[in-house]
Design a protein around this motif. Structure first.
Motif, PDB file in Angstrom:
ATOM      1  N   PHE A 217     -13.476  29.062  36.234  1.00  0.00           N
ATOM      2  CA  PHE A 217     -13.789  28.961  37.649  1.00  0.00           C
ATOM      3  C   PHE A 217     -14.787  30.051  38.061  1.00  0.00           C
ATOM      4  CE2 PHE A 217     -12.880  29.807  42.161  1.00  0.00           C
ATOM      5  CZ  PHE A 217     -13.089  28.542  42.674  1.00  0.00           C
ATOM      6  N   TYR A 218     -14.556  31.260  37.591  1.00  0.00           N
ATOM      7  CA  TYR A 218     -15.471  32.364  37.928  1.00  0.00           C
ATOM      8  C   TYR A 218     -16.820  32.173  37.251  1.00  0.00           C
ATOM      9  CZ  TYR A 218     -17.454  37.040  38.217  1.00  0.00           C
ATOM     10  OH  TYR A 218     -18.296  38.090  38.442  1.00  0.00           O
ATOM     11  N   SER A 219     -16.812  31.743  36.001  1.00  0.00           N
ATOM     12  CA  SER A 219     -18.065  31.575  35.257  1.00  0.00           C
ATOM     13  C   SER A 219     -18.964  30.534  35.902  1.00  0.00           C
ATOM     14  CB  SER A 219     -17.762  31.175  33.810  1.00  0.00           C
ATOM     15  OG  SER A 219     -17.074  32.210  33.141  1.00  0.00           O
ATOM     16  N   GLY A 220     -18.373  29.476  36.443  1.00  0.00           N
ATOM     17  CA  GLY A 220     -19.173  28.459  37.109  1.00  0.00           C
ATOM     18  C   GLY A 220     -19.933  28.998  38.306  1.00  0.00           C
ATOM     19  N   ARG A 221     -19.417  30.070  38.900  1.00  0.00           N
ATOM     20  CA  ARG A 221     -20.066  30.653  40.068  1.00  0.00           C
ATOM     21  C   ARG A 221     -21.172  31.644  39.696  1.00  0.00           C
ATOM     22  NH1 ARG A 221     -17.415  30.148  44.976  1.00  0.00           N
ATOM     23  NH2 ARG A 221     -15.554  28.853  44.884  1.00  0.00           N
TER      24      ARG A 221
ATOM     25  N   VAL B 123     -15.285  24.147  37.495  1.00  0.00           N
ATOM     26  CA  VAL B 123     -13.981  23.514  37.696  1.00  0.00           C
ATOM     27  C   VAL B 123     -13.696  22.535  36.555  1.00  0.00           C
ATOM     28  CG1 VAL B 123     -12.620  22.034  39.212  1.00  0.00           C
ATOM     29  CG2 VAL B 123     -14.118  23.773  40.192  1.00  0.00           C
ATOM     30  N   PHE B 124     -14.715  21.761  36.159  1.00  0.00           N
ATOM     31  CA  PHE B 124     -14.558  20.819  35.046  1.00  0.00           C
ATOM     32  C   PHE B 124     -14.116  21.560  33.784  1.00  0.00           C
ATOM     33  CE2 PHE B 124     -16.552  18.832  31.300  1.00  0.00           C
ATOM     34  CZ  PHE B 124     -15.967  17.578  31.340  1.00  0.00           C
ATOM     35  N   GLY B 125     -14.783  22.679  33.477  1.00  0.00           N
ATOM     36  CA  GLY B 125     -14.414  23.449  32.296  1.00  0.00           C
ATOM     37  C   GLY B 125     -13.006  23.993  32.382  1.00  0.00           C
ATOM     38  N   ALA B 126     -12.597  24.435  33.588  1.00  0.00           N
ATOM     39  CA  ALA B 126     -11.237  24.944  33.761  1.00  0.00           C
ATOM     40  C   ALA B 126     -10.212  23.846  33.504  1.00  0.00           C
ATOM     41  CB  ALA B 126     -11.071  25.507  35.176  1.00  0.00           C
TER      42      ALA B 126
ATOM     43  N   GLY C  49      -8.622  32.990  25.590  1.00  0.00           N
ATOM     44  CA  GLY C  49      -8.840  32.110  26.726  1.00  0.00           C
ATOM     45  C   GLY C  49      -9.776  32.711  27.765  1.00  0.00           C
ATOM     46  N   THR C  50      -9.712  34.025  27.932  1.00  0.00           N
ATOM     47  CA  THR C  50     -10.630  34.695  28.854  1.00  0.00           C
ATOM     48  C   THR C  50     -12.076  34.460  28.429  1.00  0.00           C
ATOM     49  OG1 THR C  50      -8.964  36.401  29.286  1.00  0.00           O
ATOM     50  CG2 THR C  50     -11.240  36.915  29.891  1.00  0.00           C
ATOM     51  N   GLY C  51     -12.317  34.548  27.123  1.00  0.00           N
ATOM     52  CA  GLY C  51     -13.664  34.257  26.627  1.00  0.00           C
ATOM     53  C   GLY C  51     -13.990  32.780  26.666  1.00  0.00           C
ATOM     54  N   GLY C  52     -13.003  31.942  26.379  1.00  0.00           N
ATOM     55  CA  GLY C  52     -13.245  30.504  26.332  1.00  0.00           C
ATOM     56  C   GLY C  52     -13.721  29.935  27.647  1.00  0.00           C
ATOM     57  N   GLY C  53     -13.267  30.512  28.755  1.00  0.00           N
ATOM     58  CA  GLY C  53     -13.705  30.033  30.049  1.00  0.00           C
ATOM     59  C   GLY C  53     -15.175  30.285  30.334  1.00  0.00           C
TER      60      GLY C  53
ATOM     61  N   ARG D 158     -23.642  22.395  41.388  1.00  0.00           N
ATOM     62  CA  ARG D 158     -23.391  21.789  40.082  1.00  0.00           C
ATOM     63  C   ARG D 158     -22.731  22.793  39.139  1.00  0.00           C
ATOM     64  NH1 ARG D 158     -28.308  18.936  37.092  1.00  0.00           N
ATOM     65  NH2 ARG D 158     -28.044  17.481  38.825  1.00  0.00           N
ATOM     66  N   GLY D 159     -23.192  24.048  39.194  1.00  0.00           N
ATOM     67  CA  GLY D 159     -22.560  25.081  38.378  1.00  0.00           C
ATOM     68  C   GLY D 159     -21.094  25.254  38.737  1.00  0.00           C
ATOM     69  N   ARG D 160     -20.785  25.248  40.035  1.00  0.00           N
ATOM     70  CA  ARG D 160     -19.385  25.364  40.457  1.00  0.00           C
ATOM     71  C   ARG D 160     -18.572  24.164  39.983  1.00  0.00           C
ATOM     72  NH1 ARG D 160     -21.930  27.217  45.200  1.00  0.00           N
ATOM     73  NH2 ARG D 160     -21.581  25.243  46.297  1.00  0.00           N
ATOM     74  N   ALA D 161     -19.183  22.964  40.079  1.00  0.00           N
ATOM     75  CA  ALA D 161     -18.475  21.759  39.646  1.00  0.00           C
ATOM     76  C   ALA D 161     -18.178  21.796  38.149  1.00  0.00           C
ATOM     77  CB  ALA D 161     -19.306  20.517  39.986  1.00  0.00           C
TER      78      ALA D 161
END
Length: 496
Positions: A335-339, A147-150, A387-391, A141-144
């Motif tokens: 994408f990285y943050s979701g992981r 991707v959703f946030g990206a 944008g780096t922070g926004g992700g 779910r975190g990965r999903a």
């Protein structure tokens, strides 16, 4: 369909699960694109129809207003009946509304069609959030959500570029219409995939499945009356002070809604909003954080685009391209943050907000002190930092806020967050654009054009940075609450 059939989880392999997710998120990106890509077409729409500030504000913010009003009842219906059915219906409405926008003969028809388009977006987004909750559990779910946030970040940031490209390709009259025509083949192409791939069953919702029409009406009036005065705020001299009377309507309808829903729940029926959700600290703090953050983000893109076009004289497409580094860096970090969100938790969001604050601050400094030729390049670099922070904000915050929410309430919980985001967007756009245009009206004729727009952008950016600071405050409060909770849990373990 029986409750037993509805209670059965759909058996999906991973490939089908992610394909269904891809369809849902693609549609979500269309609804977010229409928040940002239309902004660049505003000058062309003004020229095409001779539209004034009020008509333009309704075209921009009327979409947000309708989006916000529909979210919670649409999320509740999807949770209790069928997210798939509501999703498909929303797609059809979005297609019709986009067609009407594309062929609108008058500004009134365009404004009305934009409101209908916002209704469709409000039907769709809760189903997307509910489906993510339903399709994925745990780290997946975190990965999903990553991707959703990206995708949402890319849609928000690439919207101005895409809109500017269409305006340049089609010219002042056709270009803004192409912005809406774009939706038509995309929706037609996505519909059969949605019909085939979205799960036909879902976990059964507890409680009754009645619609609570009184509660729905009261909530609609409350959300409408809260957002409307901000939607009608343009910063121009013709703004009617009487619009703020709508806040009194909000106070009355909001109180009536809370009273009715509590009475409704005590009778054993299922209320539209489960107020127990707000007793979940992570959900409450995450929702308030999202309200403040979304007050800042669309406002930043709109006022920056206005400054670059009106103050710096950039063409629409080039003004939009300045935001590309934000989109690219946000996509990567989302994408990285979701992981890693489960490893770093709320601290990840705190760090992300701090970087966004620094990046937007550098955008402001660049706009004020650098020569005109250097401004777009420096702003693009600063937007990349932001944008780096926004992700590390949107997707991780969504994951953390919904982590303790039952799957059966995923749609309505996500809808409440989305209402907060749309209210925040309306308030932020009103505050930032009013600060921008009040300065323009006040200084035009007394200062050079570049100074007028620099001052206007300064005042708007200070408002935006204030909203980011508020979001950071909520993130720090949640981080502290989590730390205290962890310490209490550890202490309880030691004493047992």
């Amino acid at each position: 369909m029986t409750n037993d059939a509805r209670a059965a989880e759909p058996e999906m392999d991973d490939r089908t699960r992610w394909r269904a997710f891809a369809v849902a998120v693609s549609v979500a990106s269309l609804t977010i694109l229409d928040l940002s890509k239309v902004n660049v077409g505003v000058p062309a729409i003004e020229d095409a129809f001779g539209a004034g500030p009020t008509e333009i504000q309704i075209i921009i913010a009327g979409y947000i207003l309708a989006f916000g009003v529909v979210l919670v009842p649409a999320g509740r219906y999807g949770d209790q009946h069928s997210r798939r059915r509501m999703f498909l219906f929303g797609l059809v409405v979005f297609l019709i509304a986009s067609l009407l926008c594309a062929v609108a003969p008058t500004v009134e028809v365009l404004a009305g069609s934009r409101i209908l388009q916002g209704v469709a977006a409000g039907l769709l987004m809760p189903q997307v959030l509910g489906l993510i909750q339903q399709l994925f559990q745990g780290p997946a779910r975190g990965r999903a959500f990553g991707v959703f946030g990206a995708v949402i970040g890319l849609s928000t940031a690439f919207g101005p570029t895409l809109g500017g490209l269409f305006v340049d390709l089609g010219g002042d009259d056709l270009g803004w219409r192409l912005i809406f025509w774009m939706n038509v083949p995309l929706v037609i192409g996505l519909f059969p995939f949605a019909y085939k791939l979205l799960p036909r069953t879902q976990p059964a919702s507890s409680g009754s499945r009645d619609l609570d029409l009184v509660g729905t009406a009261l909530l609609g009036v409350a959300v409408l009356s809260l957002m409307l005065p901000f939607v009608l705020t343009t910063g121009g001299p013709d703004d009617d002070p009487a619009r703020w009377a709508w806040l009194a309507v909000f106070a009355l309808s909001g109180a009536a809604f809370v009273w009715w829903e509590r009475r409704y729940a005590r009778s054993g029926r299922s209320a539209i909003v489960d107020f127990a959700l707000f007793r979940v600290t992570s959900y409450r703090n995450g929702t308030l954080l999202a309200v403040a953050y979304f007050a800042a983000m669309p406002s930043m893109f709109l006022t920056l685009t206005l400054f670059l076009q009106l103050g710096q004289g950039l063409a629409a497409v080039f003004a939009g391209m300045v935001t590309i580094p934000f989109a690219l860096m946000m996509a990567l970090s989302s994408f990285y943050s979701g992981r890693v969100v489960e490893r770093y938790g709320r601290g990840l969001v705190v760090t992300g907000l701090a970087i966004v604050f620094v990046g937007f601050g550098l955008v402001l400094v660049s706009a004020l002190v650098l020569p005109a030729a250097a401004v777009p390049w420096a702003v693009a670099i600063a937007m990349g930092i932001a944008g780096t922070g926004g992700g590390a904000v949107i997707a991780p915050n969504q994951t953390l806020a919904l982590a303790d929410i039952p799957v059966t309430s995923g749609g309505v919980a996500g809808s409440i967050q989305q209402v907060g985001q749309r209210v925040g967007t309306a308030v932020g756009l009103a505050a930032a654009t009013a600060a921008f245009y009040v300065t323009v009206y006040a200084e035009t004729g007394t200062e050079t054009e570049i100074v007028v727009y620099q001052d206007a952008y300064l005042h708007a950016a200070l408002v935006i940075l204030g909203f980011i600071a508020i979001a950071l405050g909520f993130a720090l409060a949640d981080l502290r609450a989590r730390s205290v909770g962890a310490m209490n849990t550890l202490e309880d373990a030691r004493t047992t």
